[in-house]
Write an enzyme that holds these catalytic residues in place. Structure first.
Site, PDB file in Angstrom:
ATOM      1  N   SER A 119       8.870  -3.304  -5.857  1.00 12.89           N
ATOM      2  CA  SER A 119       7.793  -2.385  -6.326  1.00 12.89           C
ATOM      3  C   SER A 119       6.784  -3.838  -6.627  1.00 12.89           C
ATOM      4  O   SER A 119       7.352  -4.371  -6.806  1.00 12.89           O
ATOM      5  CB  SER A 119       7.505  -1.596  -8.055  1.00 12.89           C
ATOM      6  OG  SER A 119       6.455  -1.828  -8.106  1.00 12.89           O
TER       7      SER A 119
ATOM      8  N   TYR B  30       9.877  -2.543 -17.256  1.00 11.44           N
ATOM      9  CA  TYR B  30       9.984  -1.641 -15.447  1.00 11.44           C
ATOM     10  C   TYR B  30       9.266  -2.856 -14.264  1.00 11.44           C
ATOM     11  O   TYR B  30      10.738  -3.505 -13.372  1.00 11.44           O
ATOM     12  CB  TYR B  30       8.895  -0.374 -15.266  1.00 11.44           C
ATOM     13  CG  TYR B  30       9.162  -0.504 -13.943  1.00 11.44           C
ATOM     14  CD1 TYR B  30      10.563   0.200 -13.402  1.00 11.44           C
ATOM     15  CD2 TYR B  30       7.774  -0.210 -13.465  1.00 11.44           C
ATOM     16  CE1 TYR B  30      10.557   0.403 -11.918  1.00 11.44           C
ATOM     17  CE2 TYR B  30       7.819   0.055 -12.131  1.00 11.44           C
ATOM     18  CZ  TYR B  30       8.691   0.517 -11.279  1.00 11.44           C
ATOM     19  OH  TYR B  30       8.415   0.969 -10.079  1.00 11.44           O
TER      20      TYR B  30
END
Length: 266
Positions: free
Chosen positions: A142, A155
């Site tokens: 990501s 995350y």
């Protein structure tokens, strides 16, 4: 029209929706048979049914990759099935909440899925790829790997791990006819956002890419031999400058004496 000659089998995790389901479609059209892995068997079967027209062989495996026994089952298949020539490590959990408000058990499950399961599956597949001198590993990271101040620090940390892990693997498999790629999507229109606690409708539309465009750009990056693919990045020179700056730190990261700016006398 006949289906393209088989390139072997691609095992795709998180294949029941979103990015994983699009990868299934695109890789089938590129000539891969498929093993689709996700928790929800009903949704997996729906994806498989939609792809029947590709003419590829499609198998589904219902597995919860936050559970060690299910990860072990999929890893065993990766290490023993000689038809598997590609792995897309797509399954992942996110969180948009603040760290201090987070449930530690939820964060631990995120770390297990995004880091431990991904690592176990990659390292189950790669020795066989290397032995056969044929294999493709795609790890879905990501853009928050490069922006720890966005979303949840746990995350973003797991996704930074995916980038580091992929870059290290690239060095190890250099010259072994095995391809590795990390994909760093920005905001992508998938069920991820609803599950993470921030509905995608709350994001500015100009930063949200469709899953179809994201995967198509990522596969174009793969065709261009990119190890790190950032589908939204207009100029690859920006990433290259980022990497050059990181590498320039190298000679000064570990030295016998503290830096003079700390004023330590010894």
């Amino acid at each position: 029209m006949s289906a393209p000659t088989s390139k072997g089998t691609a095992l795709i995790t998180g294949a029941s929706t979103g990015i994983g389901a699009v990868y299934a479609d695109r890789l089938a059209k590129r000539g891969y048979d498929l093993i689709l892995v996700a928790r929800n068997q009903k949704k997996l079967s729906e994806v498989a049914a939609r792809l029947e027209s590709t003419g590829r062989r499609i198998e589904t495996i219902a597995a919860d990759l936050t559970k060690q026994e299910d990860v072990g089952r999929v890893a065993e298949r990766l290490s023993t099935d000689p038809t598997i020539t590609a792995l897309v490590n797509n399954a992942g959990i996110g969180s948009a909440g603040k760290l201090l408000d987070s449930n530690i058990d939820d964060l631990e499950s995120m770390i297990y899925l995004n880091v431990t399961a991904l690592t176990r599956l990659a390292l189950a597949a790669l020795p066989a790829f290397v032995a056969r001198k044929n294999g493709l590993l795609i790890n879905i990271a990501s853009v928050v790997a490069l922006a720890p101040d966005l979303l949840n620090g746990t995350y973003s940390g797991t996704k930074a791990y995916v980038v580091n892990f992929t870059q290290a693997l690239k060095d190890e498999v250099e010259g072994l006819v095995v391809t590795v790629q990390a994909v760093l999507p920005g905001a992508t229109a998938t069920p991820f956002w609803e599950k993470s606690g921030r509905p995608i409708e709350l994001l500015p539309s100009e930063i949200v890419m469709s899953a179809e465009d994201m995967v198509d750009a990522s596969l174009a990056g793969l065709d261009q031999h990119e190890v790190i693919t950032i589908p939204a990045l207009p100029d690859i020179a920006d990433w290259e400058m980022y990497e050059a700056a990181r590498k320039a730190l190298g000679p000064n990261l570990s030295r016998q004496k503290p830096a003079a700016r700390y004023g330590i006398q010894s």
